[in-house]
Design a protein around this motif. Structure first.
Motif, mmCIF file in Angstrom:
data_model
loop_
_atom_site.group_PDB
_atom_site.id
_atom_site.type_symbol
_atom_site.label_atom_id
_atom_site.label_comp_id
_atom_site.label_asym_id
_atom_site.label_seq_id
_atom_site.Cartn_x
_atom_site.Cartn_y
_atom_site.Cartn_z
ATOM 1 N N PRO A 311 0.808 -1.236 0.000
ATOM 2 C CA PRO A 311 0.000 0.000 0.000
ATOM 3 C C PRO A 311 0.830 1.271 0.000
ATOM 4 O O PRO A 311 0.405 2.294 -0.544
ATOM 5 C CB PRO A 311 -0.822 -0.107 1.296
ATOM 6 N N LEU A 312 2.041 1.215 0.581
ATOM 7 C CA LEU A 312 2.881 2.412 0.634
ATOM 8 C C LEU A 312 3.449 2.737 -0.742
ATOM 9 O O LEU A 312 3.382 3.877 -1.210
ATOM 10 C CB LEU A 312 4.007 2.206 1.648
ATOM 11 N N SER A 313 3.995 1.735 -1.425
ATOM 12 C CA SER A 313 4.524 1.950 -2.774
ATOM 13 C C SER A 313 3.415 2.265 -3.768
ATOM 14 O O SER A 313 3.619 2.996 -4.738
ATOM 15 C CB SER A 313 5.288 0.702 -3.238
ATOM 16 N N ASN A 314 2.237 1.713 -3.511
ATOM 17 C CA ASN A 314 1.106 1.908 -4.429
ATOM 18 C C ASN A 314 0.404 3.247 -4.224
ATOM 19 O O ASN A 314 -0.490 3.609 -4.977
ATOM 20 C CB ASN A 314 0.102 0.760 -4.245
ATOM 21 N N GLY A 315 0.796 3.982 -3.195
ATOM 22 C CA GLY A 315 0.203 5.288 -2.941
ATOM 23 C C GLY A 315 -1.097 5.251 -2.173
ATOM 24 O O GLY A 315 -1.792 6.274 -2.072
ATOM 25 N N LEU A 474 13.468 -4.460 3.532
ATOM 26 C CA LEU A 474 13.280 -5.654 2.713
ATOM 27 C C LEU A 474 12.409 -5.337 1.500
ATOM 28 O O LEU A 474 11.612 -4.392 1.521
ATOM 29 C CB LEU A 474 12.635 -6.748 3.568
ATOM 30 N N PRO A 475 12.536 -6.112 0.422
ATOM 31 C CA PRO A 475 11.800 -5.801 -0.818
ATOM 32 C C PRO A 475 10.287 -5.951 -0.667
ATOM 33 O O PRO A 475 9.789 -6.833 0.032
ATOM 34 C CB PRO A 475 12.360 -6.819 -1.821
ATOM 35 N N LEU A 476 9.583 -5.048 -1.335
ATOM 36 C CA LEU A 476 8.118 -5.057 -1.370
ATOM 37 C C LEU A 476 7.675 -4.890 -2.819
ATOM 38 O O LEU A 476 8.345 -4.220 -3.602
ATOM 39 C CB LEU A 476 7.553 -3.927 -0.507
ATOM 40 N N SER A 477 6.538 -5.467 -3.162
ATOM 41 C CA SER A 477 6.103 -5.499 -4.556
ATOM 42 C C SER A 477 4.725 -4.869 -4.736
ATOM 43 O O SER A 477 3.920 -4.834 -3.798
ATOM 44 C CB SER A 477 6.070 -6.950 -5.046
ATOM 45 N N THR A 478 4.470 -4.377 -5.965
ATOM 46 C CA THR A 478 3.143 -3.873 -6.328
ATOM 47 C C THR A 478 2.595 -4.592 -7.556
ATOM 48 O O THR A 478 1.634 -4.132 -8.180
ATOM 49 C CB THR A 478 3.195 -2.358 -6.625
ATOM 50 N N GLU A 479 3.184 -5.734 -7.891
ATOM 51 C CA GLU A 479 2.776 -6.405 -9.136
ATOM 52 C C GLU A 479 1.356 -6.962 -9.079
ATOM 53 O O GLU A 479 0.743 -7.204 -10.140
ATOM 54 C CB GLU A 479 3.753 -7.535 -9.459
ATOM 55 N N GLY A 480 0.797 -7.124 -7.871
ATOM 56 C CA GLY A 480 -0.553 -7.665 -7.781
ATOM 57 C C GLY A 480 -1.622 -6.617 -7.516
ATOM 58 O O GLY A 480 -2.779 -6.961 -7.236
ATOM 59 N N CYS A 481 -1.261 -5.335 -7.600
ATOM 60 C CA CYS A 481 -2.222 -4.270 -7.318
ATOM 61 C C CYS A 481 -3.183 -4.059 -8.480
ATOM 62 O O CYS A 481 -2.811 -4.215 -9.658
ATOM 63 C CB CYS A 481 -1.498 -2.958 -7.025
ATOM 64 N N ASN A 482 -4.407 -3.668 -8.181
ATOM 65 C CA ASN A 482 -5.383 -3.328 -9.214
ATOM 66 C C ASN A 482 -5.050 -2.008 -9.874
ATOM 67 O O ASN A 482 -5.256 -1.815 -11.053
ATOM 68 C CB ASN A 482 -6.795 -3.260 -8.621
ATOM 69 N N ASN A 483 -4.538 -1.053 -9.055
ATOM 70 C CA ASN A 483 -4.195 0.260 -9.608
ATOM 71 C C ASN A 483 -2.865 0.703 -9.023
ATOM 72 O O ASN A 483 -2.736 0.925 -7.834
ATOM 73 C CB ASN A 483 -5.270 1.292 -9.270
ATOM 74 N N ASN A 488 4.114 -2.266 -13.188
ATOM 75 C CA ASN A 488 4.424 -3.138 -12.060
ATOM 76 C C ASN A 488 5.921 -3.120 -11.773
ATOM 77 O O ASN A 488 6.753 -3.144 -12.683
ATOM 78 C CB ASN A 488 3.985 -4.579 -12.365
ATOM 79 N N TYR A 489 6.247 -3.103 -10.488
ATOM 80 C CA TYR A 489 7.660 -3.084 -10.111
ATOM 81 C C TYR A 489 7.808 -3.594 -8.686
ATOM 82 O O TYR A 489 6.854 -3.728 -7.944
ATOM 83 C CB TYR A 489 8.240 -1.669 -10.206
ATOM 84 N N THR A 490 9.045 -3.906 -8.327
ATOM 85 C CA THR A 490 9.389 -4.295 -6.965
ATOM 86 C C THR A 490 10.304 -3.225 -6.399
ATOM 87 O O THR A 490 11.213 -2.758 -7.088
ATOM 88 C CB THR A 490 10.091 -5.662 -6.939
ATOM 89 N N THR A 491 10.082 -2.848 -5.175
ATOM 90 C CA THR A 491 10.843 -1.749 -4.595
ATOM 91 C C THR A 491 11.233 -2.055 -3.155
ATOM 92 O O THR A 491 10.625 -2.910 -2.518
ATOM 93 C CB THR A 491 10.013 -0.448 -4.608
ATOM 94 N N THR A 492 12.257 -1.390 -2.708
ATOM 95 C CA THR A 492 12.571 -1.409 -1.278
ATOM 96 C C THR A 492 12.141 -0.064 -0.732
ATOM 97 O O THR A 492 12.745 0.963 -1.019
ATOM 98 C CB THR A 492 14.081 -1.608 -1.037
#
Length: 606
Positions: A311-315, A474-483, A488-492
């Protein structure tokens, strides 16, 4: 759909009802204690519960006092972003409880003090006592402001609760039952609030287990995401969390919080026997284990749900401290009243810490500043004075909430405040308790040097936060987000605030990657060691302690180091210590303490 991003629901009517009932219940406990003890209006009754408290409620109050709303919100976010290393603080809690119970509790208990800083006058001088008290007041006001503001901001942005309305309501409720009920009201309210905090964690974990298909799946997801690699034995003191920094630095940090902090000292010296006082710390240790375990596992539950959509990377949220409230509204929106229970849990932590702080601030102000100047106050005047100071400090704590908005990440900021100020103070206490040669000059200058160094490192670390290679997100991902914000990317996810990132990018001195990057957990250890070493050296240079006859009660005794003192043997132990004291030199100071205790007893009878 749960775990795929996007906006979440806000509070329902039932959520507001549950939240309101909790706040009213807390105030009700204070009012009940005020009515129940209306005939016992002495200062000793108000500030120490008449010294008749028992181990279990005091232990729960000790746990609730520092397991604040910051812990409820900040610790799960810590585990979500950095893994389960925070669990290792359970070892620190064990070491802290043992040291505090076996060294500090017997000393404070036999001296019959009300303010922890009375010891500094007995061992060193009155100016040092006043300086120690002033440092405590500043530290507590800052910390309490952070405790009030941070949960309120996070919950405001997620649930829609009015920010300043909740801030003021929090302060008013605490003022109400602190000013009317005193320490008894604070302790028994803490017992209620501790139960609510634990219930909030259990609700999150239980619902998460249902969604993910069991606790085993949550554990498996955490392992695959690197969240279970807690044992990092790298000795680098610049790395934020390692086994050594948490066990060594964390133990000293929590000793400083529990052994000399008035909020905690005031609780265990309110126990009716030394055995109850010691036992309260060991029961508290178990309470800390349970709380930190549930908090960390809540963070692992959050990771299991959001491992493919951060949720943080996804805004969806703007700060890490909003992650757990976001999770609650996401997974519990179909259960009216349960999100309200979580908000009540977060605010129960806030209420318990704020009320503890107000009561402790009143105690040190009365004992250290007012009683030595105005000695002939009547019991009624003292009662009104205590209530008036409760109102005053409640207002100060609400006002400091504005300053707290500038402190950045709440969990680390809160612990850094204690490290910067309590570390040098702990060093001063140990200097006096363990060594007979240090004098007032050495103690004062040693503490000042230690304080300057810790403030330098601590403030520098706030202005120029450590880089990711030291904090290890640690790495976090947004590849499964609806919006998502973009593709899509993976971020720390960085742990710093946007303001600090701006500072980093514009200018970063070389010292920021060395001295300022010292783990915040080591701040207390640094302050303690510098104070002790400098205090011993300066005392030796200035002639040492010229007072040959010193009260042996002011130093750690061999009898204090027995690991357990049974409740039914505590009176016998006290008698033996008193008999031993009579055969030592320095009886004149002991007589002063006896006179002081006699005056307190007379005040209580009046």
């Amino acid at each position: 759909m749960v775990g795929t991003g996007g906006p979440v629901a806000t509070f329902s009517v039932w959520d507001y009802v549950v939240f309101a009932v909790t706040i009213v219940g807390a105030a009700g406990v204070g009012l009940f204690q005020a009515i129940r003890g209306r005939k016992e209006s002495s200062s000793d009754e108000f500030l120490l519960g008449g010294r008749q408290m028992t181990a279990v409620p005091v232990a729960m109050s000790l746990t609730a006092s520092f397991m604040s709303g910051i812990t409820v919100i900040g610790t799960p976010a810590e585990a979500y972003q950095f893994g389960a290393a925070f669990w290792l603080f359970g070892i620190s809690y064990t070491i802290m409880s043992t040291i505090t119970a076996e060294i500090f509790v017997p000393l404070f208990y036999r001296l019959g003090i009300t303010s922890a800083y009375e010891y500094l006058e007995l061992r060193f001088s009155r100016p040092i006592r006043l300086i120690g008290t002033s440092m405590y007041i500043i530290q507590t006001a800052l910390y309490t402001g952070l405790v009030i503001y941070a949960p309120a901001l996070a919950l405001n942005q997620i649930t829609g609760l009015d920010l300043w309305g909740v801030l003021v309501a929090t302060g008013l409720v605490c003022i109400l039952y602190c000013s009317l009920g005193g320490l008894k009201a604070v302790i028994w309210t803490d017992v209620l609030q501790m139960g609510i905090m634990l219930a909030g964690f259990v609700a999150v974990i239980a619902r998460g287990a249902v969604i993910r298909g069991g606790l085993g799946q949550i554990w498996e997801d955490a392992g695959q995401g690197g969240r279970l690699k807690a044992f990092d034995f790298d000795p680098d003191p610049l790395k934020r969390h390692t086994f050594w920094s948490i066990v060594i630095g964390g133990s000293i940090m929590w000793v400083a919080i529990y052994s000399i902090n008035q909020s905690q000292v005031q609780r265990y010296i309110s126990c009716k026997t030394l055995g109850h006082a010691k036992m309260s710390l060991y029961v508290n240790m178990v309470g800390l284990w349970v709380t930190v375990s549930l908090a960390v596992f809540s963070g692992l539950t959050m990771y299991s749900i959001y491992k493919n959509c951060d949720p943080l990377s996804n805004g969806d949220v703007s700060a890490s401290d909003q992650l757990l409230p976001y999770l609650v509204m996401d997974i519990l929106e179909d259960y009216p009243g349960i999100p309200g229970l979580f908000v009540a849990a977060a605010y129960s932590g806030t209420l318990s810490t704020v009320s503890s702080s107000i009561n402790a601030l009143v105690a040190v102000t009365v004992e250290d500043f007012i009683f030595p100047v105005w000695k002939n106050l009547t019991p009624r005047q003292i009662s009104w004075l205590n209530m008036g100071l409760s109102v005053f400090f409640g207002g100060v704590c609400i006002g400091m909430a504005g300053v707290a908005s500038l402190m950045g990440r709440v969990l680390q900021a809160a612990l850094s405040i204690f490290g910067m100020i309590s570390g040098p103070l702990l060093g001063l206490y140990l200097l006096g308790m363990l060594f007979r040669t240090p004098n007032s000059t050495g103690g004062l200058l040693g503490m000042v040097i230690g304080l300057v160094l810790t403030l330098w490192v601590g403030i520098g670390g706030q202005v120029y936060p450590p880089t990711a290679d030291k904090t290890n997100p640690l790495p976090l991902s947004t590849e499964g987000c609806n919006n998502t914000m973009s593709s899509n990317y993976t971020t720390t996810t960085p742990w710093t605030t946007s303001a600090s990132l701006t500072t980093q990018s514009s200018f970063r001195p070389d010292i920021a990657d060395s001295w300022y990057s010292l783990s915040y957990v080591y701040l207390s250890l640094l302050g303690m060691l510098v104070t002790i070493v400098c205090g011993l050296l300066i005392s030796a240079i200035t002639g040492g302690c010229k007072q040959k006859k010193m009260n042996p009660d002011l130093f750690v005794k061999k009898s204090d180091l027995i690991c357990f003192s049974f409740i039914n043997k505590s009176e016998t132990t006290d008698d033996k210590e008193k008999s031993s004291t009579d055969h030592h030199m320095g009886v004149h100071i002991s007589a002063d303490l006896d006179i002081k205790n006699l005056e307190r007893e007379k005040s209580t009878k009046l």
